[in-house]
Design a protein around this motif. Structure first.
Motif, PDB file in Angstrom:
ATOM      1  N   GLY A 117       1.045  -1.274  -0.058  1.00  0.00           N
ATOM      2  CA  GLY A 117      -0.142   0.094  -0.012  1.00  0.00           C
ATOM      3  C   GLY A 117       0.896   1.354  -0.031  1.00  0.00           C
ATOM      4  O   GLY A 117       1.960   1.389   0.502  1.00  0.00           O
ATOM      5  N   LEU A 118       0.342   2.369  -0.734  1.00  0.00           N
ATOM      6  CA  LEU A 118       0.967   3.449  -0.637  1.00  0.00           C
ATOM      7  C   LEU A 118      -0.111   4.516  -0.161  1.00  0.00           C
ATOM      8  O   LEU A 118      -1.342   4.307  -0.360  1.00  0.00           O
ATOM      9  N   LEU A 119       0.622   5.770   0.344  1.00  0.00           N
ATOM     10  CA  LEU A 119      -0.524   6.915   0.659  1.00  0.00           C
ATOM     11  C   LEU A 119      -1.149   7.390  -0.714  1.00  0.00           C
ATOM     12  O   LEU A 119      -0.579   7.521  -1.666  1.00  0.00           O
ATOM     13  N   ALA A 120      -2.411   7.877  -0.486  1.00  0.00           N
ATOM     14  CA  ALA A 120      -2.785   8.563  -1.765  1.00  0.00           C
ATOM     15  C   ALA A 120      -2.375  10.342  -1.577  1.00  0.00           C
ATOM     16  O   ALA A 120      -3.170  11.047  -1.678  1.00  0.00           O
ATOM     17  N   ASN A 121      -1.230  10.005  -2.068  1.00  0.00           N
ATOM     18  CA  ASN A 121      -0.423  11.509  -2.027  1.00  0.00           C
ATOM     19  C   ASN A 121       0.249  11.400  -3.540  1.00  0.00           C
ATOM     20  O   ASN A 121       1.213  10.650  -3.699  1.00  0.00           O
ATOM     21  N   PRO A 122      -0.132  12.575  -4.162  1.00  0.00           N
ATOM     22  CA  PRO A 122       0.360  12.563  -5.476  1.00  0.00           C
ATOM     23  C   PRO A 122       2.173  12.444  -5.478  1.00  0.00           C
ATOM     24  O   PRO A 122       2.797  11.663  -6.678  1.00  0.00           O
ATOM     25  N   ASN A 123       2.751  12.914  -4.747  1.00  0.00           N
ATOM     26  CA  ASN A 123       4.236  12.925  -4.576  1.00  0.00           C
ATOM     27  C   ASN A 123       4.604  11.265  -4.303  1.00  0.00           C
ATOM     28  O   ASN A 123       5.671  11.056  -4.831  1.00  0.00           O
ATOM     29  N   GLU A 124       3.868  10.634  -3.534  1.00  0.00           N
ATOM     30  CA  GLU A 124       4.188   9.213  -3.174  1.00  0.00           C
ATOM     31  C   GLU A 124       3.941   8.326  -4.569  1.00  0.00           C
ATOM     32  O   GLU A 124       4.691   7.829  -4.950  1.00  0.00           O
ATOM     33  N   VAL A 125       2.834   8.776  -5.317  1.00  0.00           N
ATOM     34  CA  VAL A 125       2.645   8.038  -6.492  1.00  0.00           C
ATOM     35  C   VAL A 125       3.714   8.299  -7.424  1.00  0.00           C
ATOM     36  O   VAL A 125       4.295   7.575  -8.062  1.00  0.00           O
ATOM     37  N   LEU A 126       4.214   9.914  -7.447  1.00  0.00           N
ATOM     38  CA  LEU A 126       5.031   9.785  -8.545  1.00  0.00           C
ATOM     39  C   LEU A 126       6.573   9.250  -8.046  1.00  0.00           C
ATOM     40  O   LEU A 126       7.127   8.935  -9.421  1.00  0.00           O
ATOM     41  N   GLY A 127       6.895   9.517  -6.913  1.00  0.00           N
ATOM     42  CA  GLY A 127       8.085   8.650  -6.736  1.00  0.00           C
ATOM     43  C   GLY A 127       8.199   7.193  -6.995  1.00  0.00           C
ATOM     44  O   GLY A 127       9.022   6.541  -7.509  1.00  0.00           O
ATOM     45  N   ALA A 128       6.978   6.474  -6.818  1.00  0.00           N
ATOM     46  CA  ALA A 128       6.818   4.978  -7.073  1.00  0.00           C
ATOM     47  C   ALA A 128       6.932   4.740  -8.864  1.00  0.00           C
ATOM     48  O   ALA A 128       7.779   3.993  -9.324  1.00  0.00           O
TER      49      ALA A 128
ATOM     50  N   PRO B 122      10.600   9.763   0.715  1.00  0.00           N
ATOM     51  CA  PRO B 122      10.621  11.079  -0.091  1.00  0.00           C
ATOM     52  C   PRO B 122      11.831  11.261  -0.815  1.00  0.00           C
ATOM     53  O   PRO B 122      12.963  10.403  -0.553  1.00  0.00           O
ATOM     54  N   ASP B 123      11.782  11.917  -1.782  1.00  0.00           N
ATOM     55  CA  ASP B 123      12.975  12.321  -2.729  1.00  0.00           C
ATOM     56  C   ASP B 123      13.465  13.694  -2.204  1.00  0.00           C
ATOM     57  O   ASP B 123      12.799  14.264  -1.410  1.00  0.00           O
ATOM     58  N   GLU B 124      14.610  14.205  -2.806  1.00  0.00           N
ATOM     59  CA  GLU B 124      14.959  15.581  -2.636  1.00  0.00           C
ATOM     60  C   GLU B 124      14.239  16.672  -2.676  1.00  0.00           C
ATOM     61  O   GLU B 124      14.301  17.653  -2.073  1.00  0.00           O
ATOM     62  N   THR B 125      12.948  16.597  -3.417  1.00  0.00           N
ATOM     63  CA  THR B 125      12.087  17.560  -3.779  1.00  0.00           C
ATOM     64  C   THR B 125      11.176  17.575  -2.603  1.00  0.00           C
ATOM     65  O   THR B 125      10.289  18.494  -2.671  1.00  0.00           O
ATOM     66  N   ALA B 126      10.998  16.691  -1.960  1.00  0.00           N
ATOM     67  CA  ALA B 126       9.973  16.781  -0.547  1.00  0.00           C
ATOM     68  C   ALA B 126      10.298  17.652   0.232  1.00  0.00           C
ATOM     69  O   ALA B 126      11.418  18.127   0.425  1.00  0.00           O
ATOM     70  N   PRO B 127       9.033  18.605   0.757  1.00  0.00           N
ATOM     71  CA  PRO B 127       9.685  19.591   1.848  1.00  0.00           C
ATOM     72  C   PRO B 127      10.103  19.224   3.070  1.00  0.00           C
ATOM     73  O   PRO B 127       9.760  18.004   3.587  1.00  0.00           O
ATOM     74  N   LEU B 128      10.850  19.957   3.848  1.00  0.00           N
ATOM     75  CA  LEU B 128      11.365  19.625   5.042  1.00  0.00           C
ATOM     76  C   LEU B 128      10.375  20.102   5.906  1.00  0.00           C
ATOM     77  O   LEU B 128      10.029  21.124   6.269  1.00  0.00           O
ATOM     78  N   HIS B 129       9.950  18.911   6.684  1.00  0.00           N
ATOM     79  CA  HIS B 129       9.162  19.012   7.990  1.00  0.00           C
ATOM     80  C   HIS B 129       9.803  18.143   9.288  1.00  0.00           C
ATOM     81  O   HIS B 129       9.097  17.288   9.331  1.00  0.00           O
ATOM     82  N   PRO B 130      11.039  18.402   9.624  1.00  0.00           N
ATOM     83  CA  PRO B 130      11.448  17.741  10.814  1.00  0.00           C
ATOM     84  C   PRO B 130      10.599  17.363  11.836  1.00  0.00           C
ATOM     85  O   PRO B 130       9.902  18.268  12.232  1.00  0.00           O
ATOM     86  N   THR B 131      10.486  16.285  12.476  1.00  0.00           N
ATOM     87  CA  THR B 131       9.523  15.970  13.468  1.00  0.00           C
ATOM     88  C   THR B 131      10.233  15.528  14.777  1.00  0.00           C
ATOM     89  O   THR B 131       9.713  14.756  15.419  1.00  0.00           O
TER      90      THR B 131
END
Lengths: 234, 314
Positions: A117-128, B122-131
């Motif tokens: 399963g992946l999250l319904a997040n465009p960035n997650e889908v794009l990465g995959a 995440p890849d390098e374009t993902a926003p930085l939100h350190p938790t």
């Protein structure tokens, strides 16, 4: 001279080994893939999945052998169509197929991640997709099994950005019976070349039309009980 | 240059034909025999001296590895203080060097954070939100380096490392996984990726050589969950659900393996990142996969005994 005081690690490890050895024989050493999918767990759960769905797959020759692709399936509410479609296609193609829409809360979210399963997040889908993965997304859920809901254009946008093909996947399952069908249609090509966000909106609409055509071709509801099928058609 | 990663990077830089002179600063002496490098034993708080050493040398490339991971070599408060002091001193000094072309700073994939709905990988374009606290420390290093890079017009490469494990690398994750009894999150058992120290050092050398000017994730391929790592190491898994984590963390601290918040986060929410960019940005691919690094972790001796000293030689 300092004296080295050593914790009895070897004794503790031996005791631990004796305790966990039976567990290790049931659950051998393995690892998950880059996205956390666990093929071993999927293999172990396959018999249970077959108890619920007896899936017939068709049209899988349309899918690319190595590159990534976005697969869009229709969804009857609560049917888990993207899950059984991903599992069935994975078995047929021999490639990991991931589905989109896992929740991000324990324990369901992590469990579904292990199933692909992946999250319904465009960035997650794009990465995959950029990683040459096959990814199944669902159209909006409908109450009628032969109606294709709206296709989320934000997720189709990931395929447009990644430059991967989009395929409609018609699914049909019964709420009471085991019979289920997964049919992959030919690639949906955009009618017009667009440079902006209209590309994904138009492509999503086209996919929905393709899905509807495929579902119309499926015929009526297949519960296995003819009178119910006949009534459902009304 | 005194830490394990710093010593490794220095040793690899010495072997590079494009490297002329090499100067290093650290609070500990180097752990390897270095032939060319000049070393200065300085505390992070000695800013004047650090600036003096760096500006006199006037380097073309600065590599900043001065990051104290909480509970690796020191507790959270000191780690935060040392990292902030060293970053200010090194990056500030680098900005004063007229010959400087490029700066490479150490960061980590903790900068992406693991809040709800955060991308799994995440890849390098993902926003930085350190938790986590460590993530915020690393994000701060990146911000300072980026600001200085813009101000003085130099390339700034940011290497976001997965948790670094190696033979002598002090790591709270490595230490915890090597305990005889290891806690794990029964409800989540999330996957994570790591990187071996030798691979991380190679990435720094490649980034310095190529004058990297962007962030790059440095992650070993593959992933593993805590339970799988425990099973590989033949340790005893201790399944935990929620509130007892607090007790387990305190107990583990007493036994010598503190569990900082970024490690707890790793166990609950996972820690993966897309490392594919390193291949074309650095021409680098890790030699060891994540499961192999974990296997190596368990293959190390707990105590390395040195044989009796030969008195005739001594």
């Amino acid at each position: 001279m300092a004296q080295l005081i050593e914790f009895p690690i070897k004794a503790a490890t031996r005791a631990g080994n004796a305790l966990t050895e039976p567990l290790r024989s049931i659950w051998p050493i393995h690892s998950v893939d880059d996205y956390g999918r666990d093929p071993h767990l999927i293999g172990a759960l396959a018999p249970f999945a077959r108890l619920r769905w007896d899936v017939t797959v068709g049209g899988d020759h349309h899918l690319p052998a190595r590159t990534g692709a976005l697969l869009v399936c229709n969804s009857r509410r609560f049917s888990l169509s993207s899950v059984y479609a991903a599992l069935a296609l994975s078995e047929v193609t021999g490639r990991p197929v991931r589905f989109v829409g896992r929740p991000d809360i324990a324990p369901v979210g992590p469990f579904m991640r292990r199933l692909g399963g992946l999250l319904a997040n465009p960035n997650e889908v794009l990465g995959a997709l950029r990683h040459h993965e096959l990814v199944v997304i669902s159209a909006e859920g409908t109450s009628h099994p032969r109606n294709a809901g709206a296709v989320p254009h934000e997720l189709v946008g990931s395929a447009v950005v990644a430059g991967v093909p989009v395929f409609p996947v018609a699914t049909m399952s019964s709420t009471v019976g085991r019979a289920a069908r997964v049919e992959v249609g030919p690639q949906v090509r955009p009618r017009r070349k667009r440079r902006g966000p209209l590309a994904e909106v138009e492509l999503a609409e086209q996919v929905q039309h393709h899905l509807q055509r495929m579902l119309d071709g499926f015929g009526g509801v297949q519960t296995g009980v003819a009178p119910i099928d006949w009534l459902a058609e009304g | 240059m005194g830490g394990e990663l710093g010593s490794l990077v220095a040793a690899k830089l010495e072997a590079e034909p494009w490297v002329g002179a090499l100067v290093g600063i650290d609070v500990d002496p180097p752990r390897r025999r270095l032939h060319k490098a000049e070393f200065h034993l300085l505390q992070p708080s000695q800013r004047e001296r650090i600036v003096d050493v760096v500006t006199k040398f006037n380097p073309h490339v600065v590599i900043n590895l001065s990051v104290w991971e909480p509970d690796a070599r020191t507790g959270l408060a000191h780690a935060r203080q040392f990292t902030a002091d060293a970053t200010t001193a090194i990056i500030g000094a680098a900005a004063e060097c007229p010959a400087l072309e490029s700066m490479v700073v150490r960061s980590g994939i903790e900068v992406y954070g693991r809040e709800h709905q955060a991308p799994t990988r995440p890849d390098e374009t993902a926003p930085l939100h350190p938790t986590s606290e460590y993530g915020r420390m690393l994000a701060d290093i990146e911000r300072q380096a980026r600001d200085v890079g813009r101000r003085v017009g130099i390339a700034v490469g940011k290497l976001r490392l997965a948790p670094v494990l190696g033979k002598h690398v002090p790591s709270p994750l490595g230490r915890l996984l090597r305990q005889p009894l290891v806690p794990y999150s029964m409800l989540a058992d999330a996957p994570f990726a790591v990187i071996e120290d030798g691979d991380a050092a190679r990435a720094f050398v490649a980034a310095a050589e190529r004058r990297l000017d962007e962030p790059v994730n440095v992650v070993a391929p593959g992933a593993i969950t805590t339970l799988q790592a425990i099973m590989r190491g033949k340790r005893v898994p201790l399944p935990l659900v929620g509130p007892e984590w607090w007790v387990a963390a305190r107990l583990s601290h007493v036994l010598g393996a503190p569990i900082p918040d970024h490690v707890v986060e790793l166990m609950h929410r996972g820690r993966l990142a897309d490392g594919s960019k390193a291949q074309h940005a650095l021409g680098f691919s890790p030699r060891l996969t994540t499961p192999e690094v974990i296997d190596h972790l368990y293959a190390w001796e707990s105590v390395v005994r040195i044989g009796s000293i030969n008195e005739a030689v001594a």
